[in-house]
Design an enzyme around this catalytic site. Structure first.
Site, PDB file in Angstrom:
ATOM      1  N   LYS A 119       0.828  -1.217   0.000  1.00  0.00           N
ATOM      2  CA  LYS A 119       0.000   0.000   0.000  1.00  0.00           C
ATOM      3  C   LYS A 119       0.860   1.263   0.000  1.00  0.00           C
ATOM      4  O   LYS A 119       0.620   2.181  -0.763  1.00  0.00           O
ATOM      5  CB  LYS A 119      -0.927   0.050   1.234  1.00  0.00           C
ATOM      6  CG  LYS A 119      -2.040  -0.946   1.233  1.00  0.00           C
ATOM      7  CD  LYS A 119      -3.052  -0.637   2.328  1.00  0.00           C
ATOM      8  CE  LYS A 119      -2.482  -0.702   3.735  1.00  0.00           C
ATOM      9  NZ  LYS A 119      -2.086  -2.033   4.182  1.00  0.00           N
ATOM     10  N   ARG A 127      10.857  -6.479   5.335  1.00  0.00           N
ATOM     11  CA  ARG A 127      10.641  -5.030   5.188  1.00  0.00           C
ATOM     12  C   ARG A 127      11.501  -4.200   6.141  1.00  0.00           C
ATOM     13  O   ARG A 127      11.635  -4.518   7.328  1.00  0.00           O
ATOM     14  CB  ARG A 127       9.169  -4.720   5.447  1.00  0.00           C
ATOM     15  CG  ARG A 127       8.856  -3.242   5.476  1.00  0.00           C
ATOM     16  CD  ARG A 127       7.416  -2.975   5.270  1.00  0.00           C
ATOM     17  NE  ARG A 127       6.615  -3.139   6.472  1.00  0.00           N
ATOM     18  CZ  ARG A 127       5.301  -2.888   6.512  1.00  0.00           C
ATOM     19  NH1 ARG A 127       4.675  -2.505   5.424  1.00  0.00           N
ATOM     20  NH2 ARG A 127       4.645  -3.050   7.635  1.00  0.00           N
ATOM     21  N   ARG A 175     -10.298   1.356   8.523  1.00  0.00           N
ATOM     22  CA  ARG A 175      -9.903   0.000   8.872  1.00  0.00           C
ATOM     23  C   ARG A 175     -11.070  -0.765   9.476  1.00  0.00           C
ATOM     24  O   ARG A 175     -10.924  -1.939   9.782  1.00  0.00           O
ATOM     25  CB  ARG A 175      -8.761   0.054   9.883  1.00  0.00           C
ATOM     26  CG  ARG A 175      -7.388  -0.257   9.268  1.00  0.00           C
ATOM     27  CD  ARG A 175      -6.393  -0.018  10.335  1.00  0.00           C
ATOM     28  NE  ARG A 175      -5.176  -0.728  10.219  1.00  0.00           N
ATOM     29  CZ  ARG A 175      -4.040  -0.223   9.760  1.00  0.00           C
ATOM     30  NH1 ARG A 175      -3.999   0.978   9.254  1.00  0.00           N
ATOM     31  NH2 ARG A 175      -2.938  -0.931   9.810  1.00  0.00           N
ATOM     32  N   ARG A 181      -1.837  -8.392  13.649  1.00  0.00           N
ATOM     33  CA  ARG A 181      -2.337  -7.424  12.674  1.00  0.00           C
ATOM     34  C   ARG A 181      -3.100  -8.111  11.541  1.00  0.00           C
ATOM     35  O   ARG A 181      -4.123  -7.624  11.086  1.00  0.00           O
ATOM     36  CB  ARG A 181      -1.170  -6.597  12.120  1.00  0.00           C
ATOM     37  CG  ARG A 181      -0.728  -5.527  13.118  1.00  0.00           C
ATOM     38  CD  ARG A 181       0.722  -5.155  12.934  1.00  0.00           C
ATOM     39  NE  ARG A 181       0.970  -4.444  11.712  1.00  0.00           N
ATOM     40  CZ  ARG A 181       2.103  -4.510  11.023  1.00  0.00           C
ATOM     41  NH1 ARG A 181       3.080  -5.308  11.436  1.00  0.00           N
ATOM     42  NH2 ARG A 181       2.263  -3.803   9.943  1.00  0.00           N
ATOM     43  N   ARG A 187      10.446  -2.079  11.445  1.00  0.00           N
ATOM     44  CA  ARG A 187       9.387  -1.481  12.263  1.00  0.00           C
ATOM     45  C   ARG A 187       9.150  -2.296  13.525  1.00  0.00           C
ATOM     46  O   ARG A 187       9.230  -3.519  13.493  1.00  0.00           O
ATOM     47  CB  ARG A 187       8.080  -1.434  11.439  1.00  0.00           C
ATOM     48  CG  ARG A 187       7.857  -0.121  10.756  1.00  0.00           C
ATOM     49  CD  ARG A 187       6.727  -0.179   9.772  1.00  0.00           C
ATOM     50  NE  ARG A 187       5.450  -0.532  10.379  1.00  0.00           N
ATOM     51  CZ  ARG A 187       4.274  -0.355   9.770  1.00  0.00           C
ATOM     52  NH1 ARG A 187       4.231   0.176   8.565  1.00  0.00           N
ATOM     53  NH2 ARG A 187       3.157  -0.712  10.353  1.00  0.00           N
TER      54      ARG A 187
HETATM   55  P1  AMP Z   1      -0.016   0.997   9.356  1.00  0.00           P
HETATM   56  O1  AMP Z   1       1.274   1.704   9.106  1.00  0.00           O
HETATM   57  O2  AMP Z   1      -1.120   1.458   8.441  1.00  0.00           O
HETATM   58  O3  AMP Z   1       0.157  -0.516   9.324  1.00  0.00           O
HETATM   59  O4  AMP Z   1      -0.506   1.385  10.837  1.00  0.00           O
HETATM   60  C1  AMP Z   1       0.308   1.088  11.959  1.00  0.00           C
HETATM   61  C2  AMP Z   1      -0.545   1.006  13.204  1.00  0.00           C
HETATM   62  O5  AMP Z   1      -1.192   2.269  13.444  1.00  0.00           O
HETATM   63  C3  AMP Z   1      -1.690  -0.004  13.157  1.00  0.00           C
HETATM   64  O6  AMP Z   1      -1.263  -1.329  13.479  1.00  0.00           O
HETATM   65  C4  AMP Z   1      -2.625   0.587  14.232  1.00  0.00           C
HETATM   66  O7  AMP Z   1      -2.123   0.337  15.537  1.00  0.00           O
HETATM   67  C5  AMP Z   1      -2.501   2.086  13.985  1.00  0.00           C
HETATM   68  N1  AMP Z   1      -3.484   2.550  12.974  1.00  0.00           N
HETATM   69  C6  AMP Z   1      -3.202   3.103  11.764  1.00  0.00           C
HETATM   70  N2  AMP Z   1      -4.316   3.428  11.105  1.00  0.00           N
HETATM   71  C7  AMP Z   1      -5.346   3.090  11.909  1.00  0.00           C
HETATM   72  C8  AMP Z   1      -6.769   3.158  11.778  1.00  0.00           C
HETATM   73  N3  AMP Z   1      -7.360   3.639  10.664  1.00  0.00           N
HETATM   74  N4  AMP Z   1      -7.525   2.708  12.815  1.00  0.00           N
HETATM   75  C9  AMP Z   1      -6.963   2.233  13.939  1.00  0.00           C
HETATM   76  N5  AMP Z   1      -5.637   2.121  14.135  1.00  0.00           N
HETATM   77  C10 AMP Z   1      -4.812   2.541  13.119  1.00  0.00           C
END
Ligand code: AMP
Length: 226
Positions: free
Chosen positions: A17, A130, A93, A173, A162
């Site tokens: 993404k 990654r 999400r 996740r 990360r």
């Molecule tokens: P990502 O980089 O998109 O994988 O987001 C990293 C982390 O941020 C996720 O595992 C959640 O803990 C939090 N997060 C990001 N976007 C959201 C969202 N739309 N709703 C809830 N938690 C989020």
């Protein structure tokens, strides 16, 4: 001038993404809005949002819908987005976030929601490999390293794994994705807003597929979105 766009990009963690959103944001000259990047920045800055987010993010749990949508609403009110649109990455999400987003955008809805499809076996391999820049978020992997050591080619920041790319957090996740985020695909499908695109193969090939899906949709709407 190329027309702007109002897009949401969905896909499992590791589906590409971030990389695709960056390419699309260059292609359509619109802002890439990543809720994950915004939260990681808040954690780094030690803001009150960052302090609330840190533990949940490390475990791979989701933050509350209201908190996230408040952050997104504030970003959406800025002029770059009002003028040209956005590529939203990592949000919505949950179905509840999708409903809140539709309300936030009304009366002009999203142009299209793109679901990048990649088999779970492949995302697991990608996530283990990654690496990301702590400063600008640029993506690397064990096979596509920066030119010099683990220093970012783009901004000179440190490139690391990360904290939520551990085996336990990845499993959590992906489980949350299946339970809470995958239902969004049906939700958008029923509204006629979804295009599914294969995310396997070279990133440039995936970008071409996505741009074609967007242009096909635009052409069907007589050259205009919304
Ligand atoms: P990502 O980089 O998109 O994988 O987001 C990293 C982390 O941020 C996720 O595992 C959640 O803990 C939090 N997060 C990001 N976007 C959201 C969202 N739309 N709703 C809830 N938690 C989020």
């Amino acid at each position: 001038m190329v027309a702007g766009a109002r897009l949401v990009v969905l896909g499992k963690q590791g589906a590409g993404k971030g990389t695709q959103c960056l390419s699309l944001s260059h292609h359509y000259v619109v802002t890439h809005v990543s809720t994950g990047d915004m939260l990681r920045e808040a954690v780094k800055q030690g803001t009150s949002l960052g302090m609330k987010a840190k533990k949940l993010m490390e475990r791979g749990d989701l933050l509350g819908d209201d908190l996230i949508m408040e952050m997104v609403a504030a970003r959406m009110a800025e002029s770059d987005i009002k003028d040209r649109g956005f590529i939203l990455d990592g949000c919505p999400r949950t179905v509840s976030q999708a409903q809140m987003l539709a309300e936030l955008l009304a009366p002009v809805d999203l142009d299209l929601v793109i679901d990048i499809e990649v088999p779970t076996s492949q995302v697991l391999r990608r996530l283990a490999s990654r690496r990301v820049c702590v400063d600008c978020g640029a993506n690397y992997s064990l096979t596509q390293r920066p030119l010099i050591g683990w220093t970012c080619d783009v901004c000179g920041g440190e490139v690391i794994q990360r904290e939520d790319d551990t085996e336990v957090a990845i499993a959590n996740r992906l489980e949350i994705y299946e339970a809470q985020t995958a239902p969004l695909i049906d939700w958008y499908q029923q509204r006629g807003q979804l295009a599914s695109v294969s995310g396997t193969g070279a990133p440039e090939a995936v970008t071409k597929r996505i741009v074609k899906a967007i242009e096909d949709r635009r052409n069907r709407k007589g050259g205009r979105f919304s």
